[in-house]
Design a protein around this motif. Sequence first.
Motif, PDB file in Angstrom:
ATOM      1  N   PHE A 154      71.535 -44.564 -35.173  1.00  0.00           N
ATOM      2  CA  PHE A 154      70.190 -43.824 -34.784  1.00  0.00           C
ATOM      3  C   PHE A 154      69.319 -44.988 -34.162  1.00  0.00           C
ATOM      4  O   PHE A 154      68.637 -44.878 -33.107  1.00  0.00           O
ATOM      5  N   ILE A 155      69.332 -46.302 -34.841  1.00  0.00           N
ATOM      6  CA  ILE A 155      68.682 -47.418 -34.321  1.00  0.00           C
ATOM      7  C   ILE A 155      69.100 -47.712 -32.738  1.00  0.00           C
ATOM      8  O   ILE A 155      68.284 -47.985 -32.014  1.00  0.00           O
ATOM      9  N   SER A 156      70.323 -47.737 -32.558  1.00  0.00           N
ATOM     10  CA  SER A 156      70.925 -47.982 -31.367  1.00  0.00           C
ATOM     11  C   SER A 156      70.549 -46.894 -30.300  1.00  0.00           C
ATOM     12  O   SER A 156      70.065 -47.193 -29.082  1.00  0.00           O
ATOM     13  N   LEU A 157      70.558 -45.650 -30.696  1.00  0.00           N
ATOM     14  CA  LEU A 157      70.140 -44.658 -29.956  1.00  0.00           C
ATOM     15  C   LEU A 157      68.595 -44.766 -29.513  1.00  0.00           C
ATOM     16  O   LEU A 157      68.229 -44.409 -28.237  1.00  0.00           O
ATOM     17  N   THR A 158      67.765 -45.154 -30.631  1.00  0.00           N
ATOM     18  CA  THR A 158      66.449 -45.438 -30.323  1.00  0.00           C
ATOM     19  C   THR A 158      66.141 -46.407 -29.065  1.00  0.00           C
ATOM     20  O   THR A 158      65.369 -46.272 -28.094  1.00  0.00           O
ATOM     21  N   LYS A 159      67.037 -47.689 -29.120  1.00  0.00           N
ATOM     22  CA  LYS A 159      66.787 -48.642 -28.244  1.00  0.00           C
ATOM     23  C   LYS A 159      67.438 -48.024 -26.946  1.00  0.00           C
ATOM     24  O   LYS A 159      66.970 -48.412 -25.681  1.00  0.00           O
ATOM     25  N   GLU A 160      68.529 -47.556 -26.747  1.00  0.00           N
ATOM     26  CA  GLU A 160      69.271 -47.072 -25.573  1.00  0.00           C
ATOM     27  C   GLU A 160      68.415 -45.927 -24.938  1.00  0.00           C
ATOM     28  O   GLU A 160      68.798 -45.703 -23.744  1.00  0.00           O
ATOM     29  N   SER A 161      67.513 -45.193 -25.624  1.00  0.00           N
ATOM     30  CA  SER A 161      66.811 -44.261 -24.986  1.00  0.00           C
ATOM     31  C   SER A 161      65.901 -44.850 -23.664  1.00  0.00           C
ATOM     32  O   SER A 161      65.395 -43.926 -23.015  1.00  0.00           O
ATOM     33  N   ALA A 162      65.609 -46.031 -23.808  1.00  0.00           N
ATOM     34  CA  ALA A 162      64.950 -46.561 -22.588  1.00  0.00           C
ATOM     35  C   ALA A 162      65.498 -46.452 -21.219  1.00  0.00           C
ATOM     36  O   ALA A 162      64.908 -46.319 -20.293  1.00  0.00           O
ATOM     37  N   ILE A 163      66.634 -46.220 -21.186  1.00  0.00           N
ATOM     38  CA  ILE A 163      67.468 -45.905 -19.953  1.00  0.00           C
ATOM     39  C   ILE A 163      67.086 -44.399 -19.338  1.00  0.00           C
ATOM     40  O   ILE A 163      67.277 -44.229 -18.193  1.00  0.00           O
TER      41      ILE A 163
END
Length: 219
Positions: A154-163
């Motif tokens: 979920f944390i990785s998804l939050t960071k990757e959402s920047a794309i």
Amino acid sequence: MNLDFAPFIPSMPYILKGILVTLQIVIIAGVLGFVLGTILSLFKISNIKILNWFANVYTSIFRGTPLILQLMLIYYGSPQVLGYQIEPYTAAILSFGLNSGAYISEIIRAGILAVDKGQQEAAMALGVPYGKMMWDIILPQALKNILPALMNEFISLTKESAIVTSIGVMDIMRRSYQVGADNYSFFEPLLIAGFIYYLMVITLTFLGKALEGRMRRSD
């Protein structure tokens, strides 16, 4: 290096509105990924070969290609495949949800396999139906074991959402970039965006540890 954040203070409310957009995408995509991942994990441990094959191929494709490529294919490919252009917001949720489902399926599968086989054997001996056994006995125990891994996803998804800024979604990054363009200075607004993402990740990490501790105390 001269940093001057004063010109960007009036734009802070505009940038902060991107938090809601980011959270909406992450939460909806996270739920979609969890549901899809649960289904795929059950396919992977099923005795039906076609379900095994489908789940493994799906996971291989979505784990083996870049997330931004999947986002671009869904967004820019929709007019050619579907005949109409889907919204950037919808494309972001679909791409993140489908991608996350592949990773979560492996996490849940590992959690299910880590549950003592005696639990399943006892349930089968008592005549508990397979679906009820998985839902009421196996999955709850598996979730306790995989909670840290789920929170990391979920944390990785939050960071990757920047794309999603690449397809014009008005998230934190997109708004920060626009503020930078308006002021002819990008470094400060991007630092602000980075700080916002950092606070979001720290908050999620804290909530994950609190939830993990609560579940352990309930054992």
